[in-house]
Design an enzyme around this catalytic site. Structure first.
Site, PDB file in Angstrom:
ATOM      1  N   CYS A 112       0.808  -1.225   0.000  1.00 21.46           N
ATOM      2  CA  CYS A 112       0.000   0.000   0.000  1.00 21.46           C
ATOM      3  C   CYS A 112       0.839   1.272   0.000  1.00 21.46           C
ATOM      4  O   CYS A 112       0.300   2.373  -0.101  1.00 21.46           O
ATOM      5  CB  CYS A 112      -0.959  -0.012   1.193  1.00 21.46           C
ATOM      6  SG  CYS A 112      -2.165  -1.357   1.133  1.00 21.46           S
ATOM      7  N   HIS A 251      -2.708   7.094   3.335  1.00 17.91           N
ATOM      8  CA  HIS A 251      -3.310   5.894   2.773  1.00 17.91           C
ATOM      9  C   HIS A 251      -4.600   5.603   3.528  1.00 17.91           C
ATOM     10  O   HIS A 251      -4.640   5.607   4.752  1.00 17.91           O
ATOM     11  CB  HIS A 251      -2.333   4.725   2.901  1.00 17.91           C
ATOM     12  CG  HIS A 251      -2.951   3.397   2.660  1.00 17.91           C
ATOM     13  ND1 HIS A 251      -3.724   3.117   1.552  1.00 17.91           N
ATOM     14  CD2 HIS A 251      -2.924   2.248   3.401  1.00 17.91           C
ATOM     15  CE1 HIS A 251      -4.127   1.863   1.617  1.00 17.91           C
ATOM     16  NE2 HIS A 251      -3.671   1.314   2.730  1.00 17.91           N
ATOM     17  N   ASN A 281     -10.385   0.545   1.297  1.00 13.84           N
ATOM     18  CA  ASN A 281      -8.932   0.503   1.151  1.00 13.84           C
ATOM     19  C   ASN A 281      -8.599   0.055  -0.276  1.00 13.84           C
ATOM     20  O   ASN A 281      -8.751  -1.105  -0.620  1.00 13.84           O
ATOM     21  CB  ASN A 281      -8.352  -0.475   2.179  1.00 13.84           C
ATOM     22  CG  ASN A 281      -6.835  -0.586   2.100  1.00 13.84           C
ATOM     23  OD1 ASN A 281      -6.213  -0.172   1.134  1.00 13.84           O
ATOM     24  ND2 ASN A 281      -6.233  -1.176   3.125  1.00 13.84           N
TER      25      ASN A 281
END
Length: 329
Positions: A112, A251, A281
């Site tokens: 990520c 993030h 996400n």
């Protein structure tokens, strides 16, 4: 000195929406259970005929259009992804072909944090004089690697893509960048099967080792330490402080993480951008998707200072400080 500045922004979300209520028909959960623990209300899923490269192509086209550039103007393509179309060739090569680019193309994989690492690679290429215009894409179809019978995992992830065009500039756009990793803790967040250490076998599939495995508590503890630390390091490299930030753009993994980070950095929650309720996400795509939302919503202005901060499996983390140089939309 030659600097890198963001001149184009683009994003793409698949059409299919999966709500919390939809998930409640699949696993033992509810909208209230998911929302209170994650902040997520819905997420997007790639269509059956869409791969990660297809999502990335759409975001890249939008970024090129925003920068008023054609494919032949791009010197380098850098793609951050955790869910490539295949082991090889790279997703960057597949996107290159679909866009009609003729430049070098390469994938960057830091889970990520991939987009921040890709942004670093692009910035370095421009600052060194080896490239003038670089297309940076963050794209993931991570729901393809999720077990939709595991309510602790399947509620979290969504698919999407975002992209930046970076161009050489006399005005500093991308400022300080901090990157880090700790490879001693791979078991905190991993897809164990599918690589050379554990090829996909019937036994691995039966054990669900080809799906995302995560220790949520450890990820939370890691994230709330890593985000403030890497943000402060990148700010220091930019000769700035937390007080100078217009937006912290982390993030988008979990709203509880974002709220805790805001408190630890002593930032008003209103200055920590969140769109997790609508997208979940999206891994490598989350940061450029968030920037695109701010940009298209008219919330970014010339001179604004942004902290783009990622964290993910590896463990990896990173922050890039950006001075917004584009004219108001």
């Amino acid at each position: 000195m030659t600097h890198a500045a963001i001149t184009g922004v683009g994003a793409y979300l698949p059409e299919r929406i999966l709500t919390n209520d939809d998930l409640a028909t699949m696993v033992d959960t509810s909208d209230e259970w998911i929302a209170t623990r994650t902040g997520i209300r819905e997420r997007r899923l790639a269509a059956d005929d869409q791969a990660t490269s297809d999502l990335g192509v759409e975001a890249a086209r939008a970024a090129l259009a925003d920068a008023h550039l054609a494919p032949e103007d791009i010197d380098l393509l850098v793609v951050g992804t955790s869910s490539p179309d295949m082991i090889f060739p790279s997703t960057a090569c597949l996107i290159q072909a679909k866009l009609g680019l003729s430049c070098a193309a390469v994938d960057v994989m830091a889970a990520c944090t991939s987009f921040v690492y890709a942004l670093h690679s692009a910035t370095t290429a421009i600052e060194s004089g080896r490239a003038t215009r670089v297309l940076v894409v963050g794209a993931d179809a991570l729901t393809r690697h999720v077990d939709f019978t595991d309510r602790g995992i399947c509620v979290l992830f969504g698919d999407g893509a975002g992209a930046f065009v970076l161009e050489a500039s006399t005005e500093a756009g991308v400022l300080g960048i901090d990157l880090g990793s700790d490879g001693s803790r791979p078991d905190v967040l991993q897809i164990e099967a599918g690589g050379s250490a554990m090829p996909v076998t019937c036994e691995a599939i039966e054990a669900n080792l080809h799906r995302v495995q995560m220790n949520g508590q450890e990820v939370f503890k890691f994230a709330v330490r890593a985000i403030p630390a890497t943000t402060k390091k990148a700010l220091a490299a930019s000769e700035l402080s937390v007080e100078d930030l217009t937006w912290l753009i982390p993030h988008q993994a979990n709203q509880r993480i974002l709220d805790t980070v805001a408190d630890r950095l002593e930032l008003p929650h209103a200055r920590v951008f969140s769109n997790i309720a609508k997208v979940g996400n999206t891994s490598s795509a989350s940061i450029p998707l968030a920037v695109n939302d701010l940009y298209t919503g008219g919330s970014l202005h010339q001179g604004d200072i942004l902290a783009l901060v990622g964290f993910g499996a590896g463990l990896t983390w990173g922050a890039a400080i950006v001075r917004w140089t584009k004219e108001d939309r």
